[in-house]
Write a protein that holds these residues in place. Sequence first.
Motif, PDB file in Angstrom:
ATOM      1  N   ALA A  35     -20.571  -8.227 -10.360  1.00 14.21           N
ATOM      2  CA  ALA A  35     -20.640  -7.009 -11.171  1.00 14.21           C
ATOM      3  C   ALA A  35     -19.340  -6.226 -11.183  1.00 14.21           C
ATOM      4  N   GLY A  36     -18.431  -6.515 -10.257  1.00 13.42           N
ATOM      5  CA  GLY A  36     -17.170  -5.769 -10.198  1.00 13.42           C
ATOM      6  C   GLY A  36     -16.152  -6.187 -11.234  1.00 13.42           C
ATOM      7  N   ILE A  37     -16.402  -7.274 -11.947  1.00 12.91           N
ATOM      8  CA  ILE A  37     -15.456  -7.778 -12.949  1.00 12.91           C
ATOM      9  C   ILE A  37     -15.849  -7.248 -14.323  1.00 12.91           C
ATOM     10  N   LYS A  38     -14.911  -6.550 -14.959  1.00 10.92           N
ATOM     11  CA  LYS A  38     -15.138  -5.998 -16.293  1.00 10.92           C
ATOM     12  C   LYS A  38     -14.040  -6.518 -17.220  1.00 10.92           C
ATOM     13  N   ILE A  39     -14.415  -6.895 -18.426  1.00 12.96           N
ATOM     14  CA  ILE A  39     -13.472  -7.454 -19.384  1.00 12.96           C
ATOM     15  C   ILE A  39     -13.561  -6.684 -20.694  1.00 12.96           C
ATOM     16  N   ALA A  40     -12.407  -6.254 -21.183  1.00 12.55           N
ATOM     17  CA  ALA A  40     -12.336  -5.559 -22.472  1.00 12.55           C
ATOM     18  C   ALA A  40     -11.490  -6.382 -23.432  1.00 12.55           C
ATOM     19  N   PHE A  41     -11.968  -6.537 -24.663  1.00 11.37           N
ATOM     20  CA  PHE A  41     -11.200  -7.201 -25.715  1.00 11.37           C
ATOM     21  C   PHE A  41     -10.677  -6.143 -26.685  1.00 11.37           C
ATOM     22  N   VAL A  42      -9.396  -6.240 -27.011  1.00 19.09           N
ATOM     23  CA  VAL A  42      -8.785  -5.332 -27.982  1.00 19.09           C
ATOM     24  C   VAL A  42      -8.082  -6.172 -29.043  1.00 19.09           C
ATOM     25  N   ASN A  43      -7.840  -5.560 -30.211  1.00 21.00           N
ATOM     26  CA  ASN A  43      -7.165  -6.276 -31.286  1.00 21.00           C
ATOM     27  C   ASN A  43      -5.720  -6.575 -30.907  1.00 21.00           C
ATOM     28  N   ALA A  44      -5.281  -7.781 -31.229  1.00 23.11           N
ATOM     29  CA  ALA A  44      -3.898  -8.175 -30.954  1.00 23.11           C
ATOM     30  C   ALA A  44      -3.002  -7.694 -32.094  1.00 23.11           C
ATOM     31  N   ASP A  45      -1.981  -6.947 -31.747  1.00 22.63           N
ATOM     32  CA  ASP A  45      -1.008  -6.441 -32.719  1.00 22.63           C
ATOM     33  C   ASP A  45       0.344  -7.056 -32.375  1.00 22.63           C
ATOM     34  N   GLN A  46       0.806  -7.974 -33.214  1.00 28.34           N
ATOM     35  CA  GLN A  46       2.038  -8.703 -32.908  1.00 28.34           C
ATOM     36  C   GLN A  46       3.221  -7.765 -32.717  1.00 28.34           C
ATOM     37  N   ARG A  47       3.215  -6.622 -33.389  1.00 31.80           N
ATOM     38  CA  ARG A  47       4.345  -5.691 -33.283  1.00 31.80           C
ATOM     39  C   ARG A  47       4.356  -4.962 -31.946  1.00 31.80           C
ATOM     40  N   GLN A  48       3.213  -4.877 -31.284  1.00 32.72           N
ATOM     41  CA  GLN A  48       3.111  -4.079 -30.059  1.00 32.72           C
ATOM     42  C   GLN A  48       2.849  -4.910 -28.806  1.00 32.72           C
ATOM     43  N   VAL A  49       2.498  -6.190 -28.964  1.00 34.52           N
ATOM     44  CA  VAL A  49       1.968  -6.931 -27.830  1.00 34.52           C
ATOM     45  C   VAL A  49       2.973  -7.099 -26.700  1.00 34.52           C
ATOM     46  N   ALA A  50       4.258  -7.282 -27.005  1.00 41.62           N
ATOM     47  CA  ALA A  50       5.262  -7.438 -25.938  1.00 41.62           C
ATOM     48  C   ALA A  50       5.341  -6.168 -25.100  1.00 41.62           C
ATOM     49  N   LEU A  51       5.354  -5.022 -25.755  1.00 40.81           N
ATOM     50  CA  LEU A  51       5.420  -3.743 -25.039  1.00 40.81           C
ATOM     51  C   LEU A  51       4.135  -3.507 -24.255  1.00 40.81           C
ATOM     52  N   GLN A  52       2.996  -3.877 -24.831  1.00 39.51           N
ATOM     53  CA  GLN A  52       1.719  -3.692 -24.131  1.00 39.51           C
ATOM     54  C   GLN A  52       1.639  -4.541 -22.863  1.00 39.51           C
ATOM     55  N   LEU A  53       2.149  -5.767 -22.931  1.00 39.17           N
ATOM     56  CA  LEU A  53       2.183  -6.612 -21.744  1.00 39.17           C
ATOM     57  C   LEU A  53       3.157  -6.049 -20.710  1.00 39.17           C
ATOM     58  N   GLU A  54       4.305  -5.574 -21.182  1.00 38.96           N
ATOM     59  CA  GLU A  54       5.307  -4.995 -20.279  1.00 38.96           C
ATOM     60  C   GLU A  54       4.759  -3.773 -19.563  1.00 38.96           C
ATOM     61  N   ARG A  55       4.010  -2.948 -20.265  1.00 40.70           N
ATOM     62  CA  ARG A  55       3.454  -1.714 -19.685  1.00 40.70           C
ATOM     63  C   ARG A  55       2.131  -1.944 -18.963  1.00 40.70           C
ATOM     64  N   ALA A  56       1.673  -3.189 -18.926  1.00 39.13           N
ATOM     65  CA  ALA A  56       0.403  -3.548 -18.293  1.00 39.13           C
ATOM     66  C   ALA A  56      -0.781  -2.870 -18.989  1.00 39.13           C
ATOM     67  N   GLU A  57      -0.615  -2.565 -20.273  1.00 43.36           N
ATOM     68  CA  GLU A  57      -1.742  -2.034 -21.049  1.00 43.36           C
ATOM     69  C   GLU A  57      -2.724  -3.150 -21.398  1.00 43.36           C
ATOM     70  N   ILE A  58      -2.219  -4.364 -21.491  1.00 40.88           N
ATOM     71  CA  ILE A  58      -3.071  -5.534 -21.627  1.00 40.88           C
ATOM     72  C   ILE A  58      -2.657  -6.550 -20.565  1.00 40.88           C
ATOM     73  N   ASP A  59      -3.592  -7.359 -20.127  1.00 42.74           N
ATOM     74  CA  ASP A  59      -3.322  -8.363 -19.098  1.00 42.74           C
ATOM     75  C   ASP A  59      -3.033  -9.734 -19.684  1.00 42.74           C
ATOM     76  N   LEU A  60      -3.641 -10.017 -20.832  1.00 38.96           N
ATOM     77  CA  LEU A  60      -3.553 -11.367 -21.381  1.00 38.96           C
ATOM     78  C   LEU A  60      -3.605 -11.293 -22.900  1.00 38.96           C
TER      79      LEU A  60
END
Length: 303
Positions: free
Chosen positions: A128-153
Amino acid sequence: MIDLRGVDLNLLVSLDALLEECNVTKAAARLHLTQPAVSTQLSRLRKIFDDPLLIPADSGRGMTPSARALGLIVPLHAALNDLQAVVRQRPAFDPFQDSRRFVIAANDNAAAVLGLRLMEQLPQLAGAGIKIAFVNADQRQVALQLERAEIDLLLGSVHMVPPSMKARKLYDERFVMAQRKGHPRGAGPLDMDQYCSLKHVLVSTSGGSFSGFVDEHLERLDRQREVCLSLQNFTLVPDLLCNSDYVATLPSRLFARYRDRLDAFELPFQADTFPLFAAWHPRNQADPALLWLREALAAISAA
């Protein structure tokens, strides 16, 4: 009070050996150092602790710990053991015991094909401790989101993966043409003329386009299909097809979720496959939690 910023950790390792051996020669052999090197270290340790630490034994053989040294033996040995355990420790992750929130960026095709299966299997894969959220992939933002740890994968095509990120191919996908059961076209094999004359629904993930990968391929063959509708989401297409005479060229794994409602046909031309990748920031290469998630998705992809 000793200023630890000026203390070489190796000196403490040598002190531990000296206090246990009470003999410079034996300590040097244990440390794989020369006797003069250990003698020099002992001199430095005496200055650091402002204490002789080891004094010549009355018997003339070996050395005897000072009172200060006797008080150091147990805590120093324990501290070095603790530090050694820290260095040797390998990070671990137990999905049934640990808590972790994962954020995965994906288009709706990847979310429907892999995301839904991951969510369906999650009770068997984690607690129960594992939670997964799916968000829309935005090619213009994804590199920055990964860098900022806003998304994991990130789950996406090779064009979506930023060059600075680590990536792993999950599978190769191919396209099929889908239509509703009982479609007036019939259920026979497709030929090029028939494919081009049908009314097509196009999925434009960028939004609003009436030309895509298939149309570029057809153009090279000096052919053109009739695209009547453009949608931004794959998951809207099956319901539309079930209630109309439109057809759509869809990823085969997405179609497989609707095979009870739709029929699929091989395309009348050779179309390239396209790979789906998982991508992550290099700092998470050895993160055991992210490794677990990547392995879970790889297993689902291979099934």
